[in-house]
Design a protein around this motif. Structure first.
Motif, PDB file in Angstrom:
ATOM      1  N   CYS A 227       0.929  -1.141   0.156  1.00 51.68           N
ATOM      2  CA  CYS A 227      -0.017   0.040  -0.019  1.00 51.68           C
ATOM      3  C   CYS A 227       0.927   1.090  -0.039  1.00 51.68           C
ATOM      4  CB  CYS A 227      -0.894  -0.161   1.282  1.00 51.68           C
ATOM      5  SG  CYS A 227      -2.332  -1.288   1.265  1.00 51.68           S
ATOM      6  N   GLY A 228       2.215   1.035  -0.039  1.00 47.87           N
ATOM      7  CA  GLY A 228       2.954   2.252  -0.231  1.00 47.87           C
ATOM      8  C   GLY A 228       3.749   2.734   1.078  1.00 47.87           C
ATOM      9  N   ALA A 229       3.509   1.945   2.354  1.00 45.22           N
ATOM     10  CA  ALA A 229       4.397   2.129   3.396  1.00 45.22           C
ATOM     11  C   ALA A 229       5.686   1.893   3.376  1.00 45.22           C
ATOM     12  CB  ALA A 229       3.602   1.514   4.580  1.00 45.22           C
ATOM     13  N   LYS A 230       6.404   2.677   3.968  1.00 37.40           N
ATOM     14  CA  LYS A 230       7.861   2.558   4.165  1.00 37.40           C
ATOM     15  C   LYS A 230       8.158   1.744   5.436  1.00 37.40           C
ATOM     16  CE  LYS A 230       8.680   6.483   1.070  1.00 37.40           C
ATOM     17  NZ  LYS A 230       7.595   6.799   0.902  1.00 37.40           N
ATOM     18  N   LEU A 231       8.876   0.611   5.460  1.00 42.38           N
ATOM     19  CA  LEU A 231       9.182  -0.049   6.956  1.00 42.38           C
ATOM     20  C   LEU A 231      10.583   0.049   6.729  1.00 42.38           C
ATOM     21  CD1 LEU A 231       6.175  -0.682   6.351  1.00 42.38           C
ATOM     22  CD2 LEU A 231       6.655  -3.062   7.095  1.00 42.38           C
TER      23      LEU A 231
END
Length: 392
Positions: free
Chosen positions: A173-177
């Motif tokens: 979904c585009g989150a950066k972890l």
């Protein structure tokens, strides 16, 4: 410019929202926020799920003693029962139930009232006599048991698989972890957030979610806030094969001793909650007086386990609040500082609900569950929320 860090690739110069903590609460929040279109950066000082989540029992239940906890537990059961379908990750979800053994006659009335509350929400909890409890767990010795509470629809799953499932979905979904990145400071402009300092550099942001588990008190201090979450050590023993162990073993808890056990492979995982003592981050296993006491409790309830031997041991941290209930909400002192922490041993099962609640708080829309009782401000008065009785 981007700053290179020891985690996954790099840190962006800014993010709409920074989630601090990469356990089940943090990755659930990151996924739900990113799914809603929020630009999310999650920061984890170690590896994803390596903190308390890695050592969670994996229990998922609705058999609590307050309405808000029953509702959050039910949302967890619903989410995990469909997790493999929704996220494409097998989490070994099994409805083996929870069995609470009561040894104090004074507890029977209160636990009976809890069962009535749970049944209002469709939970099939009900009281058993000792013989019926032995029918649920044939290895059980019922000496001293006056009654039991049986919640057959409660379940177990694998925490690490859940973390990886949420992390994969959050990234999609585009989150950066980012792992291996520790938050060292939180910058404020008055009561407005300006950004976070980390071991890999500075990130501008106007919103922070504290989902740091046992480390949440320290994160709160960085923002100038008091989050009354304290770390306490909990130890677990894993046995060798137990003769006659049924295929399905409920997560069994004796009250008030808080001895519990559940199946792990051909043996059992066992523990009990000793007095909290002093808070700290020490996770060294120490047998001391604790192991003989555990052996006494286990032998009294499941004698067959005494011949099984010890296969492994570990110690982990509980993120504990004064009333053993989680704190979820938004700070009234610092704008856009959200918190979902202090779950006191219930974080894994409430992970799905926590992500949904934080998303709705962030977006400024009504939450699916009334969480007013979980606001951190309850600790500012003498009369705090009732202590959760069903703890492990």
């Amino acid at each position: 410019m981007t700053v290179r860090g020891p985690g996954e690739t790099s840190l962006p110069p800014m993010a709409e929202c920074v989630v601090i903590g990469g356990g089940v609460i943090g990755v659930s929040c990151a996924f739900r926020l990113a799914e809603a279109g929020v630009d999310v950066l999650l920061l984890e000082r170690g590896g994803l799920g390596e903190g308390s989540t890695a050592k969670a029992a994996g229990g998922i239940r609705s058999s609590f003693t307050s309405r808000v906890n029953v509702e959050l537990g039910l949302r967890g059961l619903a989410a995990y029962s469909a997790f493999s379908r929704d996220f494409g990750v097998e989490i070994d979800f099994r409805r083996d139930g929870y069995l609470y053994l009561l040894t104090d006659p004074a507890d029977v009335t209160a636990i009976g009232h809890s069962a009535e509350l749970q049944r209002e929400y469709g939970v099939r909890s009900h009281l058993l006599d000792p013989a019926e409890a032995a029918g649920v767990l044939p290895l059980l010795r019922t000496d001293g048991i006056v009654a039991a509470l049986w919640s057959p629809d409660d379940a177990k799953a694998t925490p690490d698989a859940v973390v990886q499932g949420y992390a994969k979905a959050a990234r999609a979904c585009g989150a950066k972890l980012r792992t291996g990145v520790e938050v060292t400071g939180i910058e404020r402009d008055g009561d407005t957030l300006a950004g976070v300092n980390t071991t890999a550099g500075f990130v501008r942001t106007g919103a922070v979610v504290c989902a740091a588990g046992a480390w949440s008190g320290k994160v709160g201090e960085l923002a100038g806030l008091d989050l009354p979450v304290r770390p306490f050590r909990r130890q677990v023993v894993f046995t060798g094969p137990v003769a006659g162990l049924p295929e399905r073993v409920p997560l069994t808890i004796e009250l008030p001793s808080a001895f519990y056990c559940h199946r792990e492979g051909p043996g059992l995982a066992m523990s009990f909650s000793e007095d909290d003592g002093f808070p700290g981050f020490d996770t060294r296993y120490e047998a001391g007086d604790w192991l003989p006491r555990l052996a006494e409790l286990a032998g009294r309830r499941i004698p067959a386990v005494l011949d099984a031997g010890i296969r492994a041991t570990w110690a982990g941290l509980y993120e504990t609040t004064p009333d053993r209930n989680q704190i979820i909400g938004e700070s009234v002192l610092v704008s856009r500082f959200f918190y979902a922490t202090g779950f006191s041993g219930h974080g894994f099962q409430m992970g799905p609900a926590a992500g949904e609640l934080v998303r709705d708080l962030y977006l400024g829309r009504p939450t699916a569950v009334d969480i007013a009782a979980l606001d951190v401000r309850r600790f500012e008065t003498v009369d705090t929320a009732p202590v959760e009785r069903h703890i492990v």
